[in-house]
Design a protein around this motif. Structure first.
Motif, short mmCIF file in Angstrom:
data_model
loop_
_atom_site.label_atom_id
_atom_site.label_comp_id
_atom_site.label_asym_id
_atom_site.label_seq_id
_atom_site.Cartn_x
_atom_site.Cartn_y
_atom_site.Cartn_z
N ASN A 96 1.04 -1.33 0.07
CA ASN A 96 -0.10 -0.14 -0.06
C ASN A 96 0.91 1.37 -0.05
OD1 ASN A 96 -2.53 -1.31 0.13
ND2 ASN A 96 -2.33 -1.61 2.23
N TRP A 97 1.82 1.17 -0.69
CA TRP A 97 2.80 2.36 -0.96
C TRP A 97 3.37 2.92 0.38
CZ3 TRP A 97 4.52 2.60 -5.72
CH2 TRP A 97 3.57 2.31 -6.63
N ASN A 98 3.59 2.09 1.44
CA ASN A 98 4.25 2.46 2.69
C ASN A 98 5.86 2.37 2.58
OD1 ASN A 98 2.11 2.96 4.35
ND2 ASN A 98 1.58 0.71 4.39
N LEU A 99 6.47 3.14 3.11
CA LEU A 99 7.91 3.19 2.85
C LEU A 99 8.50 2.16 3.77
CD1 LEU A 99 8.57 7.07 3.22
CD2 LEU A 99 8.58 5.51 1.09
N ILE A 100 9.52 1.30 3.18
CA ILE A 100 10.31 0.48 4.10
C ILE A 100 11.74 0.69 3.79
CG2 ILE A 100 10.60 -2.08 4.16
CD1 ILE A 100 7.98 -2.62 2.70
N SER A 101 12.54 0.76 4.92
CA SER A 101 13.83 1.25 5.00
C SER A 101 14.74 0.25 4.38
CB SER A 101 14.24 1.85 6.41
OG SER A 101 13.46 2.93 6.80
N TYR A 102 15.73 0.68 3.69
CA TYR A 102 16.92 -0.13 3.30
C TYR A 102 18.07 0.44 4.57
CZ TYR A 102 15.85 -0.87 -1.48
OH TYR A 102 15.27 -1.32 -2.65
N ARG A 103 19.03 -0.26 4.73
CA ARG A 103 20.07 -0.31 5.71
C ARG A 103 21.41 -0.25 4.92
NH1 ARG A 103 23.32 -4.70 7.43
NH2 ARG A 103 22.71 -6.50 6.36
N GLU A 104 22.13 0.73 5.28
CA GLU A 104 23.48 1.11 4.66
C GLU A 104 24.46 0.17 4.85
OE1 GLU A 104 26.37 4.63 3.28
OE2 GLU A 104 25.36 4.79 4.95
N VAL A 105 24.98 -0.64 3.90
CA VAL A 105 26.08 -2.04 4.23
C VAL A 105 27.43 -1.55 3.93
CG1 VAL A 105 24.25 -3.48 4.44
CG2 VAL A 105 25.27 -2.98 2.10
N GLY A 106 27.72 -0.29 3.44
CA GLY A 106 29.06 -0.02 3.10
C GLY A 106 29.35 0.07 1.49
N PHE A 107 30.28 1.04 1.18
CA PHE A 107 30.77 1.28 -0.32
C PHE A 107 29.63 1.64 -0.92
CE2 PHE A 107 33.64 -2.11 1.35
CZ PHE A 107 34.91 -1.59 1.14
N GLY A 108 28.67 2.42 -0.54
CA GLY A 108 27.43 3.14 -1.21
C GLY A 108 26.35 1.93 -1.46
N LYS A 109 26.24 0.81 -0.95
CA LYS A 109 25.31 -0.10 -1.07
C LYS A 109 24.40 -0.17 0.01
CE LYS A 109 28.55 -3.46 -3.03
NZ LYS A 109 29.16 -4.78 -2.86
N TRP A 110 23.09 -0.26 -0.35
CA TRP A 110 21.78 -0.20 0.56
C TRP A 110 21.11 -1.59 0.42
CZ3 TRP A 110 20.72 3.87 3.85
CH2 TRP A 110 21.69 5.22 3.89
N GLU A 111 20.77 -2.34 1.63
CA GLU A 111 20.20 -3.58 1.57
C GLU A 111 18.93 -3.47 2.22
OE1 GLU A 111 22.07 -7.73 1.73
OE2 GLU A 111 22.16 -6.62 3.62
N LEU A 112 17.99 -4.42 1.71
CA LEU A 112 16.75 -4.69 2.36
C LEU A 112 16.25 -6.09 2.23
CD1 LEU A 112 13.74 -3.75 3.70
CD2 LEU A 112 13.34 -2.86 1.26
N PHE A 113 15.56 -6.58 3.29
CA PHE A 113 14.96 -7.86 3.18
C PHE A 113 13.51 -7.85 3.52
CE2 PHE A 113 19.48 -9.19 3.72
CZ PHE A 113 19.53 -10.42 2.67
N ILE A 114 12.65 -8.41 2.48
CA ILE A 114 11.21 -8.49 3.02
C ILE A 114 10.81 -10.01 3.22
CG2 ILE A 114 8.81 -7.73 1.89
CD1 ILE A 114 10.25 -5.86 -0.07
N PRO A 115 10.32 -10.13 4.30
CA PRO A 115 10.08 -11.53 4.56
C PRO A 115 8.85 -12.02 3.66
CG PRO A 115 8.98 -10.15 6.27
CD PRO A 115 9.96 -9.24 5.35
#
Length: 240
Positions: A96-115
């Motif tokens: 429903n267009w809610n914001l889900i946050s990525y986390r910064e993992v270094g070297f300009g990379k951002w990561e997110l896991f959706i269960p």
């Protein structure tokens, strides 16, 4: 990022393969020798940096890590390279267009896991729309399509594109029904752009290219295709 500038002594250290053969065949290029050696040195320096950090093989498999990818356990892994961002979010129809946050993992990379869903299925529906939201360090909020998006569609009312998550049911996935063609003795490469292959003032289709252009390419003796601009782009004349 390390500097890629070179002084004259450094430039001479880079041995450009077969450069004298190049100058023999095209003597007019001799006047550009300094530029050629500098550019080759920049290439070698970049290649060594990649080898040092992760290796060329790992580097060329970035498509397996970046973008939005469904995993075997039903989860969805999202990764983007967005250096200098203050925060990165994913939003889409699936939530429903809610914001889900990525986390910064270094070297300009951002990561997110959706269960995964409770039944183990993918939480993001096939062809549902996604967007990346970026908060910049100068306090701007911008929305973007992932450069690793596997499927985008053009909006009917403007030149914009929508990013659709591509994960069709297994029954709809492409099935290979043809045997691998025999490897030719030598390459005869024909460069083509499917979208402009038609004589009409319209964007050509794969079906038109297959029926009308491929036979002509084959009849001229070519055995390999170099397809230009396969990746879709928000401004079509740019060729992606």
């Amino acid at each position: 990022m390390e500097s890629t500038s070179f002084n004259n002594q450094e430039m001479k250290q880079w041995g450009v393969p077969s450069i004298e053969n190049l100058f023999r065949d095209y003597p007019q290029l001799r006047m550009h020798e300094a530029d050629i050696r500098t550019r080759y040195g920049m290439f070698e320096k970049t290649k060594m940096a990649i080898e040092r950090e992760e290796g060329l093989d790992r580097f060329t498999h970035g498509y397996k890590d970046f973008g939005v990818v469904m995993m075997e356990d039903g989860r969805v892994r999202c990764m983007e390279w967005i250096p200098n961002a203050r925060a990165v979010y994913l939003k889409g129809e699936f939530d429903n267009w809610n914001l889900i946050s990525y986390r910064e993992v270094g070297f300009g990379k951002w990561e997110l896991f959706i269960p995964a869903n409770r039944d183990g299925s993918c939480p993001v529906g096939h062809c549902s729309e996604l967007k990346i939201v970026i908060e910049t360090k100068d306090n701007q909020t911008i929305e973007r399509i992932s450069p690793w998006a596997k499927y985008v569609v053009q909006c009917d009312h403007n030149q914009g594109f929508k990013w659709k998550f591509w994960n069709p049911p297994s029954s709809q996935k492409f099935q290979i029904t043809h045997t691998r063609p025999r490897k030719p003795d030598r390459l005869r490469i024909y460069e083509a752009h499917i979208g402009i292959a038609s004589e009409s003032c319209e964007i050509s289709t794969y079906r038109y290219f297959t029926s009308n252009i491929l036979p002509r390419i084959r009849d001229q003796g070519y055995n390999s295709l170099l397809l230009m601009a396969v990746v879709e782009h928000s401004y079509y004349p740019s060729w992606g």
